[in-house]
Design a protein around this motif. Structure first.
Motif, mmCIF file in Angstrom:
data_model
loop_
_atom_site.group_PDB
_atom_site.id
_atom_site.type_symbol
_atom_site.label_atom_id
_atom_site.label_comp_id
_atom_site.label_asym_id
_atom_site.label_seq_id
_atom_site.Cartn_x
_atom_site.Cartn_y
_atom_site.Cartn_z
ATOM 1 N N HIS A 1 -39.658 13.307 39.833
ATOM 2 C CA HIS A 1 -40.701 14.071 39.162
ATOM 3 C C HIS A 1 -41.433 13.201 38.143
ATOM 4 C CE1 HIS A 1 -39.846 17.862 41.036
ATOM 5 N NE2 HIS A 1 -38.575 17.813 40.676
ATOM 6 N N ARG A 2 -40.718 12.279 37.478
ATOM 7 C CA ARG A 2 -41.372 11.425 36.492
ATOM 8 C C ARG A 2 -42.288 10.407 37.162
ATOM 9 N NH1 ARG A 2 -36.231 11.229 33.921
ATOM 10 N NH2 ARG A 2 -35.902 9.142 34.793
ATOM 11 N N CYS A 3 -41.952 10.004 38.394
ATOM 12 C CA CYS A 3 -42.731 8.992 39.089
ATOM 13 C C CYS A 3 -44.087 9.558 39.496
ATOM 14 C CB CYS A 3 -41.976 8.519 40.321
ATOM 15 S SG CYS A 3 -42.957 7.440 41.379
ATOM 16 N N THR A 4 -45.169 8.861 39.133
ATOM 17 C CA THR A 4 -46.506 9.318 39.500
ATOM 18 C C THR A 4 -47.123 8.467 40.602
ATOM 19 O OG1 THR A 4 -47.496 7.969 37.743
ATOM 20 C CG2 THR A 4 -46.927 10.265 37.214
ATOM 21 N N ARG B 1 -58.040 -3.153 38.278
ATOM 22 C CA ARG B 1 -57.287 -4.230 37.627
ATOM 23 C C ARG B 1 -56.317 -3.751 36.552
ATOM 24 N NH1 ARG B 1 -58.590 -9.259 38.808
ATOM 25 N NH2 ARG B 1 -60.492 -9.687 39.994
ATOM 26 N N ASP B 2 -56.578 -2.641 35.925
ATOM 27 C CA ASP B 2 -55.774 -2.235 34.776
ATOM 28 C C ASP B 2 -54.645 -1.281 35.123
ATOM 29 O OD1 ASP B 2 -57.442 -3.745 33.165
ATOM 30 O OD2 ASP B 2 -58.828 -2.066 32.845
ATOM 31 N N ARG B 3 -54.478 -0.942 36.413
ATOM 32 C CA ARG B 3 -53.457 0.027 36.785
ATOM 33 C C ARG B 3 -52.225 -0.653 37.357
ATOM 34 N NH1 ARG B 3 -54.812 4.968 40.304
ATOM 35 N NH2 ARG B 3 -52.621 5.251 39.732
ATOM 36 N N ILE B 4 -51.079 0.007 37.210
ATOM 37 C CA ILE B 4 -49.839 -0.476 37.811
ATOM 38 C C ILE B 4 -49.201 0.669 38.591
ATOM 39 C CG2 ILE B 4 -49.422 -2.208 36.018
ATOM 40 C CD1 ILE B 4 -47.326 -0.294 34.850
ATOM 41 N N ILE B 5 -48.294 0.287 39.496
ATOM 42 C CA ILE B 5 -47.542 1.252 40.290
ATOM 43 C C ILE B 5 -46.207 1.506 39.600
ATOM 44 C CG2 ILE B 5 -46.410 1.648 42.509
ATOM 45 C CD1 ILE B 5 -49.376 1.804 42.755
ATOM 46 N N LEU C 1 -41.018 0.121 46.517
ATOM 47 C CA LEU C 1 -39.852 0.198 47.401
ATOM 48 C C LEU C 1 -39.738 -1.091 48.208
ATOM 49 C CD1 LEU C 1 -40.226 3.847 48.786
ATOM 50 C CD2 LEU C 1 -39.008 3.063 46.744
ATOM 51 N N CYS C 2 -38.513 -1.588 48.334
ATOM 52 C CA CYS C 2 -38.285 -2.808 49.094
ATOM 53 C C CYS C 2 -36.862 -2.784 49.638
ATOM 54 C CB CYS C 2 -38.504 -4.053 48.232
ATOM 55 S SG CYS C 2 -37.395 -4.143 46.802
ATOM 56 N N THR C 3 -36.568 -3.709 50.525
ATOM 57 C CA THR C 3 -35.201 -3.896 50.999
ATOM 58 C C THR C 3 -34.591 -5.058 50.237
ATOM 59 O OG1 THR C 3 -35.879 -5.421 52.754
ATOM 60 C CG2 THR C 3 -35.832 -3.071 53.292
ATOM 61 N N SER C 4 -33.302 -5.260 50.433
ATOM 62 C CA SER C 4 -32.651 -6.368 49.732
ATOM 63 C C SER C 4 -33.236 -7.694 50.178
ATOM 64 C CB SER C 4 -31.148 -6.345 49.987
ATOM 65 O OG SER C 4 -30.871 -6.456 51.378
ATOM 66 N N GLY C 5 -33.690 -7.779 51.443
ATOM 67 C CA GLY C 5 -34.334 -9.001 51.912
ATOM 68 C C GLY C 5 -35.659 -9.227 51.212
ATOM 69 N N GLN D 1 -43.938 -1.390 38.245
ATOM 70 C CA GLN D 1 -43.132 -1.372 37.023
ATOM 71 C C GLN D 1 -41.648 -1.427 37.336
ATOM 72 O OE1 GLN D 1 -44.017 1.996 34.575
ATOM 73 N NE2 GLN D 1 -42.886 1.242 32.800
ATOM 74 N N GLU D 2 -41.238 -0.801 38.433
ATOM 75 C CA GLU D 2 -39.829 -0.758 38.817
ATOM 76 C C GLU D 2 -39.706 -1.014 40.314
ATOM 77 O OE1 GLU D 2 -36.126 2.479 39.020
ATOM 78 O OE2 GLU D 2 -38.019 3.010 38.049
ATOM 79 N N ARG D 3 -38.662 -1.742 40.714
ATOM 80 C CA ARG D 3 -38.403 -1.996 42.124
ATOM 81 C C ARG D 3 -37.116 -1.284 42.528
ATOM 82 N NH1 ARG D 3 -39.458 -8.570 42.248
ATOM 83 N NH2 ARG D 3 -41.450 -8.507 41.106
ATOM 84 N N ARG D 4 -37.184 -0.582 43.638
ATOM 85 C CA ARG D 4 -36.002 0.124 44.132
ATOM 86 C C ARG D 4 -35.685 -0.339 45.535
ATOM 87 N NH1 ARG D 4 -37.187 6.387 42.148
ATOM 88 N NH2 ARG D 4 -37.244 5.921 39.908
#
Length: 489
Positions: A6-9, A176-180, A184-188, A202-205
């Motif tokens: 819910h916090r993730c936009t 240019r001024d926005r971030i995600i 989402l990524c895999t361990s590879g 901002q965060e990688r999962r």
């Protein structure tokens, strides 16, 4: 976990290697080259790919991607490529969709979602919008169009196999001024090759760790929507080794196909034995079927539609001639048909008289769906067959092959039987079910729906209300009657 969602936009994920289990793009370019450009273009791509991959490993990661893009799209009409992306590619994407990644992306349906891919956006967008969410934004390579055809080159910034273009493409979409919020990524992806777009996350999962547990594709039961219709000749995923195997098989496959076609003109018993000797497996369960008696009207068989060969195989299993009704049949298909065929006119009254007249002369087989369906679904049964006989015999049909589909919408339909018989070991199963009475006060629509349910229960297929028109609108963008209809089968 729910609170995090819910916090993730906003969330972004890479298509190949994260949402898809495999990171290889060659199969999708090969499908475009084959279905939109033809076998010669596909062969050229297969021949050039090893050299492009070798040079790419030595010099530039961009080279294989740019070479595949050029060879598979240069000179093709934009509409043809878009049709392949809409009707052929989604089946292969779904078969390779990573279950854990799909579920993680689906949790963020309340925010902005982005899918980054090295494929041309045109190829990935129909699948993403249809199965991952209509709100999902696709960030990919943009193809350059000259007139109404692709030049085979890409528009900057694009997304390349290398590093920074994926970042540039996403920044161009975001600003240019926005971030995600979450990438989402895999361990590879988080290890050896880090997609550049993760720099603005901002965060990688990590959604999968292949070294700990093998990735599993999303089960069919969890598909966001059923996969009912698709097009294309190839059954298996066309990776380079599979393509090479198919290429080496083609000469023998053509010989086998011609041989199997000729066997259809032999007496039924001999034809069955010799077909089995070529690897063509036919199994029939006749149930309580009886031999026709003199002076009695023929039997009306209503079967689900798998390929053009359904009536021929039924005739072989019954070991007697049956007449097949069809709305349109190519001259070639009529030439190679070992059984009588009767054309219908799409005029209900006239077609009813034609079918009644055919039943007076002998057995008649009709496919009430009006078109083939490759997946385990039954289309709506047209009720006309229930109005021409007092009794109908439901016939359950299954067929398949490992290399080629025996049906197509956008391809050369007159070659459907040839391609089906080119499979190394094609197979057919015919099951005759208990006859169903068409009288007793039931309407023809009720009888048709009942026959559909009986066949669906026997096969384990789901009954739908979809029609031939729905199929052609989805795959070809028209109602099923176009300039080629006169030669369609």
């Amino acid at each position: 976990m729910a609170a995090d969602s819910h916090r993730c936009t906003s969330v972004a994920a890479e298509l190949e290697g994260t949402l898809l289990i495999s990171g290889r793009l060659f199969p999708y370019f090969l499908l475009v080259a084959l279905e939109a450009g033809g076998p010669l273009r596909a062969a050229a791509l297969l021949a050039v790919y090893p050299l492009a991959a070798l040079l790419g490993a030595a010099f530039s990661d961009d080279l294989p991607l740019l070479a595949m893009t050029f060879l598979s799209t240069a000179g093709l009409r934009a509409g043809d490529v878009a049709a392949v992306a809409r009707a052929t590619l989604p089946r292969f994407f779904l078969a390779d969709l990573r279950g854990s990644a799909f579920r993680r992306l689906a949790r963020h349906d309340a925010g902005e979602r982005y899918v980054v891919t090295r494929l041309p956006r045109l190829l990935a967008e129909p699948f993403v919008r249809e199965y991952l969410g209509a709100d999902v934004r696709v960030v990919g390579t943009e193809l350059r169009v000259v007139g109404r055809r692709f030049s085979g080159t890409v528009v900057s910034p694009g997304v390349a196999a290398g590093a920074d273009r994926s970042l540039g493409a996403l920044v161009a979409v975001l600003g240019r001024d926005r971030i995600i919020d979450v990438g989402l990524c895999t361990s590879g992806s988080a290890g050896d090759r880090k997609p550049a777009f993760l720099q603005v996350c901002q965060e990688r999962r990590v959604v999968s760790t292949p070294e700990k547990a093998p990735a599993t594709p999303l089960p069919r039961s969890e598909y966001p929507k059923p996969l009912v219709f698709h097009d294309g000749r190839l059954v298996c995923r066309p990776d380079p080794r599979a393509c090479l195997a198919i290429l080496l098989w083609l000469p023998l496959g053509v010989v086998l196909s011609v041989t199997r076609l000729l066997l259809g003109f032999l007496p039924h018993g001999a034809g069955l034995l010799l077909a089995a000797a070529t690897g063509f497996r036919i199994r029939g369960d006749l149930g309580g079927a009886t031999e026709p008696t003199a002076g009695r009207r023929g039997t009306l068989f209503a079967c689900n539609h798998q390929t053009l060969m359904d009536p021929v195989i039924l005739s072989t299993v019954l070991r007697r001639k049956v007449t097949a009704v069809t709305y349109s049949l190519s001259c070639f298909s009529e030439l190679i048909a070992p059984i009588p065929t009767v054309r219908l006119t799409r005029d209900r009254g006239r077609d009813s008289r034609i079918m009644r007249s055919s039943l007076e002369r002998g057995d008649l087989v009709v496919c009430p769906e009006g078109t083939t369906c490759r997946e385990p679904y039954l289309l709506r049964f047209s009720p006309l067959f229930a109005e021409v006989a007092g009794e109908v015999t439901p016939t359950a049909v299954r067929a398949g092959g490992a290399m080629f589909h025996g049906s197509t919408v956008r391809g050369h339909k007159w070659l459907d039987s040839v391609f089906f018989l080119m499979n190394p070991a094609p197979w057919y199963e015919i099951r005759l079910l208990a006859p169903v009475a068409t009288g007793g006060g039931a309407s023809s629509h009720d009888v048709a729906n009942g026959v559909q349910r009986v066949i669906g229960d026997e096969l384990g297929f789901e009954c739908t209300g979809l029609t031939r028109r729905d199929k052609y609108r989805m795959i070809a963008g028209h109602d099923g009657v176009d300039a080629r209809s006169s030669s369609a089968s």
